[in-house]
Design a protein around this motif. Structure first.
Motif, short mmCIF file in Angstrom:
data_model
loop_
_atom_site.label_atom_id
_atom_site.label_comp_id
_atom_site.label_asym_id
_atom_site.label_seq_id
_atom_site.Cartn_x
_atom_site.Cartn_y
_atom_site.Cartn_z
N UNK A 98 0.84 -1.20 0.00
CA UNK A 98 0.00 0.00 0.00
C UNK A 98 0.88 1.25 0.00
N UNK A 99 2.00 1.20 0.69
CA UNK A 99 2.96 2.31 0.67
C UNK A 99 3.41 2.63 -0.74
N UNK A 100 3.72 1.59 -1.51
CA UNK A 100 4.16 1.75 -2.89
C UNK A 100 3.11 2.51 -3.73
N UNK A 101 1.84 2.15 -3.55
CA UNK A 101 0.78 2.80 -4.35
C UNK A 101 0.42 4.18 -3.82
N UNK A 102 0.40 4.32 -2.50
CA UNK A 102 0.12 5.65 -1.95
C UNK A 102 1.15 6.66 -2.45
N UNK B 64 6.98 6.05 4.89
CA UNK B 64 7.01 7.07 3.83
C UNK B 64 8.45 7.26 3.33
N UNK B 65 9.43 7.10 4.23
CA UNK B 65 10.83 7.11 3.79
C UNK B 65 11.12 5.91 2.89
N UNK B 66 10.70 4.74 3.36
CA UNK B 66 11.01 3.50 2.63
C UNK B 66 10.40 3.51 1.23
N UNK B 67 9.23 4.14 1.08
CA UNK B 67 8.54 4.12 -0.21
C UNK B 67 8.51 5.49 -0.88
N UNK B 68 9.28 6.41 -0.35
CA UNK B 68 9.42 7.74 -0.94
C UNK B 68 8.07 8.41 -1.16
N UNK B 69 7.30 8.42 -0.09
CA UNK B 69 5.95 8.97 -0.16
C UNK B 69 6.01 10.47 0.18
N UNK B 70 6.15 11.30 -0.86
CA UNK B 70 6.32 12.74 -0.66
C UNK B 70 5.15 13.53 -1.24
N UNK B 71 4.95 14.70 -0.68
CA UNK B 71 3.92 15.58 -1.25
C UNK B 71 4.47 16.99 -1.36
N UNK C 82 -1.91 -9.31 -11.16
CA UNK C 82 -2.71 -8.91 -10.01
C UNK C 82 -3.20 -7.49 -10.20
N UNK C 83 -4.20 -7.11 -9.42
CA UNK C 83 -4.73 -5.77 -9.57
C UNK C 83 -4.93 -5.08 -8.23
N UNK C 84 -4.83 -3.78 -8.28
CA UNK C 84 -5.18 -2.93 -7.15
C UNK C 84 -6.53 -2.31 -7.51
N UNK C 85 -7.54 -2.57 -6.71
CA UNK C 85 -8.85 -1.96 -6.97
C UNK C 85 -8.97 -0.71 -6.11
N UNK C 86 -9.09 0.42 -6.76
CA UNK C 86 -9.12 1.71 -6.05
C UNK C 86 -10.55 1.99 -5.52
N UNK C 87 -10.69 2.95 -4.62
CA UNK C 87 -12.00 3.17 -4.01
C UNK C 87 -13.17 3.32 -4.99
N UNK C 88 -12.96 4.01 -6.11
CA UNK C 88 -14.07 4.19 -7.06
C UNK C 88 -14.54 2.85 -7.64
#
Ligand SMILES: [Zn+2]
Ligand SMILES: [Zn+2]
Lengths: 444, 444
Positions: free
Chosen positions: A114-118, A236-243, B34-40
């Motif tokens: 989930x970290x990867x996708x976020x 967030x560090x491990x998966x580079x989750x930045x904004x 595999x797939x990631x199903x997003x909230x929508x």
């Protein structure tokens, strides 16, 4: 009549196993540590899912679905996380008749994927907070397993959120703990819970802090019912989750995760069950009222069905048992075992007087009630017994909780209940000493 | 404005991929197929689960949960079954840091493990029919994958039932086909479906007969939306599923299985979508009404919220979008993409006249409506558009279905739609000839 269950005070774990088996809740699966959840047990879980899901959605969190299999490389990105979970991995090495190039792990939990996708989905501060949850199965290898409580595969929800600031993440972790978890457990499960921090030793692998809800079982021991983790910026560090902040700078997100599982079914059994079997709190109960034809007789079947229909019409979750080909005693024992809050017995003799017998599982009372008053009596009983179960559990815990002054006293008190000891008296050394005696520090 | 999506008639598969990505429905997972199903996308699936689950329970079927991992030896017990599924196995060979003694397979479907347990639970004719269902994830190795339509992991329900007689099993298979599957697809998904038998070639591995629901997509092709299998005594023989009859003799059970999956989400997109994106039938829609503040202005935000609250209060699934920090055009395009049935635009100019604009996704109309009439107009639009979508899909199918007399004609007709051909003209040879041209016999 022979005892159906081993009495609780004779052998509590054996009593638990008896209830799970004889109430047809669950069985061992064919592969080590897996379980088959039978309809009676699964219906409890479905009601838990429903009560929790409503509360989760009320926080603005949305459901999604992430893959079952996680590449080994993802799991390695956060050092403490992989160290904590690696011994429990179930690993897929073959697919489609060939060896996989990289082995993949059946998710033990999904922070990494989930970290990867976020990290992809979060670009700007406008995308935050990102609040996701999934209802899924996970697998963790376990040497010693017990149905619902510790199994290699279990069903759960795992929430994963990303926030712009430490404060926002911190507050959300606590909101889940209190407004979702504790609220559900106390209101729907009628189980009072202690809420607090786990020690460093007991913390989730990769978290800054783990908050827990702990409930007392009928043997005086504690069960962890749910946990909510502050993950800080580790993932967030491990998966580079930045904004991109409103200040035009890049920032790392702050993340949380939180979970509850089918273990709650085991907790429900052990917190409320008695020597006759399970007792299900009315608000949770998939079957709140169980209408039984005692035996064949003039109008019995019709009257039973009419009561059942009337209960359904009044919003009571009623089930009809009209199987007069099975001995009444056996069906009644089964109803006690399964813990239906209220049973309505319709037999020829009472019916001749215009009555049915209302049996309340919590109080154990059996009262003949005029047919026209059954719905009212049942509705009031369901309301009253929900509160009675909570009050009883709260009293039980209060009676078995003592404030102590030393680690030795705490170890002694833990034999029958909870001990309260200041952490500065206990400390990491006290925790280790207690652990050597099989006593754990559950909640700060 | 640049086109958001590839037009359908330019490249249908590309259009599909565009919608799935741009409406934020799903993405590829890190592991092949595999797939990631997003909230929508997941919210659509949740509504499908809810509509299906109600219908499944109405047949007397109960939910349960069986293990994810199945011993290889179980899968081998039914010869056709293992032959059909073995090439698609994902296999776990390690757990807890050690090689497993027997490799275990991630379930591709659960007839075998459920057969093993049903055999224990069924003793007498009184235990029949035994009607079980589970909502679960399964995995099948796939070379070429498409999100929702063909993925290595998918979410589904799989029903498994055991009956005393051939007739009872046969009738139940058809009851699921018609009362659960087709009823849900036609009423809730607004998708007319053809119902019938699969050919021997297309039948489920281990079944006597496979019944199918087939729907026409907007490219004229058929999609299998759900299947219901008569398993005869194949699995009851393999797992020794016997019962003591009322005649005092042992008999083998007759079993069925039936499934629908997240593929239905793909079907929904392809049956109703247009060049602006998805169109979701109102009865299914997680968001039926989407209330938008057009831009900041006197009372706009308050009026939008008031309409939203009023819609919720009237039982409409409404969502409020008050993000005036994002350009209105971008938000409107997103709403079209996601296919919300009705959009209510609240802007300063209309508001000054006491109005809001109601935009209907199916008709494409934009109508200023007095604030006090919005709920009524929306409620009527939702009702009308559910029917309009079904009627449109039915007309579309009728226009593209031709009765033909030869296999060659059928192959030609299949380029743009469905061909109807008597099976005694087609036969196994005709099926093979058509298959060589990429045309399959979908439904007898
Ligand atoms: Zn900043
Ligand atoms: Zn017979």
């Amino acid at each position: 009549m022979a005892k159906v269950l081993t009495p609780q005070n004779e052998d509590f774990p054996r009593w638990y196993q008896d209830v799970v088996t004889k109430a047809e809740m669950a069985e061992n699966g064919p592969v080590k540590g897996q379980q088959v959840i039978r309809p009676t047990g699964y219906a409890l879980w479905e009601r838990m899912v429903s009560g929790m899901d409503d509360r989760i959605k009320a926080t603005g969190t949305e459901n999604a679905s992430f893959p079952l299999l996680i590449p080994h490389s993802y799991l390695q990105k956060e050092a403490n996380h992989v160290e904590g979970f690696a011994p429990e991995f179930w690993t897929v090495t073959q697919a489609g008749g060939k060896e996989l190039e990289e082995p993949v792990v059946v998710r033990p939990t999904s922070e990494t994927v989930i970290g990867e996708y976020m990290a992809k989905w979060v670009q700007s501060y406008r995308d935050l907070p990102l609040l996701l949850n999934q209802w899924a199965n996970v697998m963790r290898y376990e040497m010693r397993t017990r149905l619902f409580l510790r199994t290699s595969e279990f069903l759960w929800q795992e929430g994963h959120t990303a926030h712009a600031t430490y404060e926002d993440a911190h507050e959300f972790t606590l909101r889940i703990l209190h407004e979702v978890y504790a609220d559900f457990m106390e209101r729907d499960l009628a189980m009072p819970v202690l809420r607090g921090l786990k020690t460093v030793e007991e913390r989730f692998a990769g978290a800054l802090n783990t908050f827990t809800c702990e409930a007392m079982m009928r043997d005086g021991k504690s069960l962890q019912m749910g946990t909510s983790h502050e993950l800080g910026q580790n993932f967030s560090k491990a998966f580079d989750m930045q904004y991109l902040g409103s200040d035009g700078q890049q920032h790392l997100c702050w993340t949380t995760s939180w979970g509850t599982s089918t273990r709650m079914v085991g907790g429900l059994i052990m917190a409320h069950g008695d020597d006759k079997g399970l007792r299900v709190p009315p608000r949770l109960a998939p079957v709140q009222a169980y209408v039984m034809s005692v035996k064949d007789g003039e109008g019995v079947s019709e009257a039973a069905r009419a009561l059942h229909d009337e209960l359904i019409g009044s919003g009571v979750r009623s089930r009809l048992n009209d199987r007069t080909d099975v001995a009444f005693g056996r069906r009644a024992v089964d109803a006690e075992l399964k813990g239906y809050p209220v049973r309505i017995e319709v037999g020829p003799r009472d019916l001749a007087e215009g009555k049915a017998v209302v049996v309340r599982r919590v109080e154990g009372t059996k009262t003949p009630v005029a047919l026209e008053s059954v719905v009212k009596v049942v509705t009031e009983a369901l309301e009253a017994d929900q509160q009675a179960m909570f009050d009883e559990a709260l009293r039980f815990r209060a009676d078995r909780t003592v404030a102590v002054k030393t680690v030795d006293e705490a170890i002694e008190a833990a034999a029958t209940g909870f001990a309260q000891l200041p952490w500065d008296v206990c400390g990491v050394e006290g925790e280790a000493k207690a652990a050597a005696k099989g006593v754990t520090v559950r909640c700060l």
